[in-house]
Scaffold this active site. Structure first.
Site, PDB file in Angstrom:
ATOM      1  N   TYR A 150       0.816  -1.062   0.102  1.00  0.00           N
ATOM      2  CA  TYR A 150      -0.068   0.145   0.154  1.00  0.00           C
ATOM      3  C   TYR A 150       0.763   1.071  -0.003  1.00  0.00           C
ATOM      4  O   TYR A 150       0.892   2.217  -0.883  1.00  0.00           O
ATOM      5  CB  TYR A 150      -0.887  -0.188   1.202  1.00  0.00           C
ATOM      6  CG  TYR A 150      -1.857   1.104   1.301  1.00  0.00           C
ATOM      7  CD1 TYR A 150      -3.109   1.167   0.523  1.00  0.00           C
ATOM      8  CD2 TYR A 150      -1.614   2.231   2.251  1.00  0.00           C
ATOM      9  CE1 TYR A 150      -4.042   2.301   0.622  1.00  0.00           C
ATOM     10  CE2 TYR A 150      -2.449   3.287   2.201  1.00  0.00           C
ATOM     11  CZ  TYR A 150      -3.639   3.288   1.451  1.00  0.00           C
ATOM     12  OH  TYR A 150      -4.656   4.279   1.355  1.00  0.00           O
ATOM     13  N   THR A 174     -13.394   5.900   7.067  1.00  0.00           N
ATOM     14  CA  THR A 174     -14.355   5.588   6.011  1.00  0.00           C
ATOM     15  C   THR A 174     -14.598   3.985   5.908  1.00  0.00           C
ATOM     16  O   THR A 174     -14.068   3.315   6.682  1.00  0.00           O
ATOM     17  CB  THR A 174     -13.694   5.860   4.966  1.00  0.00           C
ATOM     18  OG1 THR A 174     -12.396   5.347   4.627  1.00  0.00           O
ATOM     19  CG2 THR A 174     -13.082   7.320   4.799  1.00  0.00           C
TER      20      THR A 174
END
Length: 272
Positions: A169, A204
Site C-alpha cells: 500500500y 471511511t
C-alpha cells in the site's frame, strides 16, 4: 460534518468530472463517493465509475436525487480496456472531460515476508497501475479539450510509517506521488494540472474490514486508537478528502500543479 454541505456553490459549473472509484465499499461515505457528490453539488456533470455497478448506481442516485447530473459506469480500472471504455462513456454522455479524479484503492497489510506475491501484485495493480491506465486514456481527451485537471488520491502512507507493516500500500501510494509530479511537469505547457491529496487516518468504510485485525479485531478499539493518534483528536472522513480534491480540481487552484496536499489533522507532524 453534515454530509459535506457547504455555502460555496458553482465552483465546478460547466465542468465534466470522471470519478474513478465513486462507489463506497460499505455503508457510509467513502472518499470517492463523497467527492462525486460534492463535485455535482458544485455544478459538475459527473460520471461515477466503480468496479461495482451497484455502488456506482447508489452514488448516481444520490446525485440525481439532489438535482444533479450523473451517469454510472462499471469499470475495473486495473484493466486498460475498461479504462478506455470508461473515458469513452464519459465523452459519449457529456461530449468532453475536464477533470479526472482517481480514487480507486485497496489496503492490504504485511511486510515483504508476510505479504504474498499475489497480495503485492493485486495492490500494485489496483492502486498504482490503475492511475497509469486512467491517465493514459484520459489525457488525450484533456489535451483535445484544451486542458483540465487530474486529482490523484494518495495517502500519508506514501511518506511515513503509520503504525504497522503496509508495504505494498505504501509503495503504491508513493508511486502515485511520483507519477503526479512527473505528469504535472510534462503536461503543464498543455494547461493540464496534476495534483494529489494525501489523506491521513480516515474513518471511511474502507478501513473496517482490512484493518481491524491490526487492532485486536475490535472496530471500536481501532477507532479509538486511530483517533488518539491524530493531534486534532479525531480521524478525518470522506468529506475532508473530497473538499481538498474539490479545491485542487477547481479554477481556484489554477496556479497549483504537482502539489501534495496533506489532509491528516497533523498526524504526519508527530515524531511518534
Amino acid at each position: 460534518m453534515s454530509e459535506g454541505k457547504n455555502v460555496v456553490v458553482g465552483r465546478m459549473d460547466g465542468k465534466v468530472v470522471l470519478v474513478a472509484g465513486a462507489g463506497s465499499s460499505g455503508p457510509g461515505w467513502g472518499n470517492g463517493k463523497a467527492a462525486a457528490v460534492l463535485y455535482a453539488r458544485e455544478g459538475a456533470r459527473v460520471l461515477a465509475a466503480d468496479r461495482s455497478l451497484k455502488a456506482a448506481d447508489e452514488t448516481r442516485d444520490i446525485i440525481r436525487g439532489e438535482g444533479g447530473t450523473c451517469e454510472a459506469f462499471a469499470a475495473d480500472v486495473s484493466r486498460s480496456a475498461d479504462c478506455a471504455a470508461m473515458v469513452a462513456a464519459c465523452v459519449a454522455a457529456y461530449g468532453r472531460l475536464d477533470v479526472l479524479h482517481n480514487n480507486v484503492g485497496i489496503a492490504e497489510t504485511g511486510g515483504p515476508v508476510e505479504a504474498s506475491e499475489e497480495s503485492w501484485n493485486r495492490v500494485i495493480a489496483v492502486n498504482q497501475t490503475s492511475v497509469f491506465l486512467t491517465c493514459k486514456h484520459a489525457l488525450p481527451v484533456l489535451l483535445g479539450g484544451g486542458g483540465g485537471a487530474i486529482v490523484n488520491i494518495a495517502s500519508v502512507a506514501a511518506i511515513r510509517w503509520i503504525g504497522f507493516p503496509y508495504l505494498a500500500y505504501s509503495a503504491s501510494k508513493a508511486a502515485i506521488v511520483a507519477m503526479t509530479q512527473n505528469m504535472a511537469v510534462q503536461y503543464a505547457p498543455d494547461r493540464i494540472r496534476v495534483n494529489c491529496v494525501l489523506p491521513g487516518l480516515m474513518d471511511t468504510p474502507m478501513i473496517r474490514e482490512p484493518l481491524t485485525a491490526n487492532y485486536g479485531g475490535d472496530v471500536e478499539t481501532m477507532i479509538a486508537t486511530r483517533n488518539a493518534q491524530v493531534p486534532t483528536g479525531r480521524m478525518g472522513d470522506g468529506w475532508d478528502t473530497a473538499h481538498a480534491a474539490l479545491f485542487l480540481a477547481s479554477d481556484e487552484a489554477r496556479y497549483i500543479t504537482g502539489a501534495q496536499l496533506v489532509v491528516d489533522g497533523g498526524f504526519t507532524l508527530r515524531a511518534a
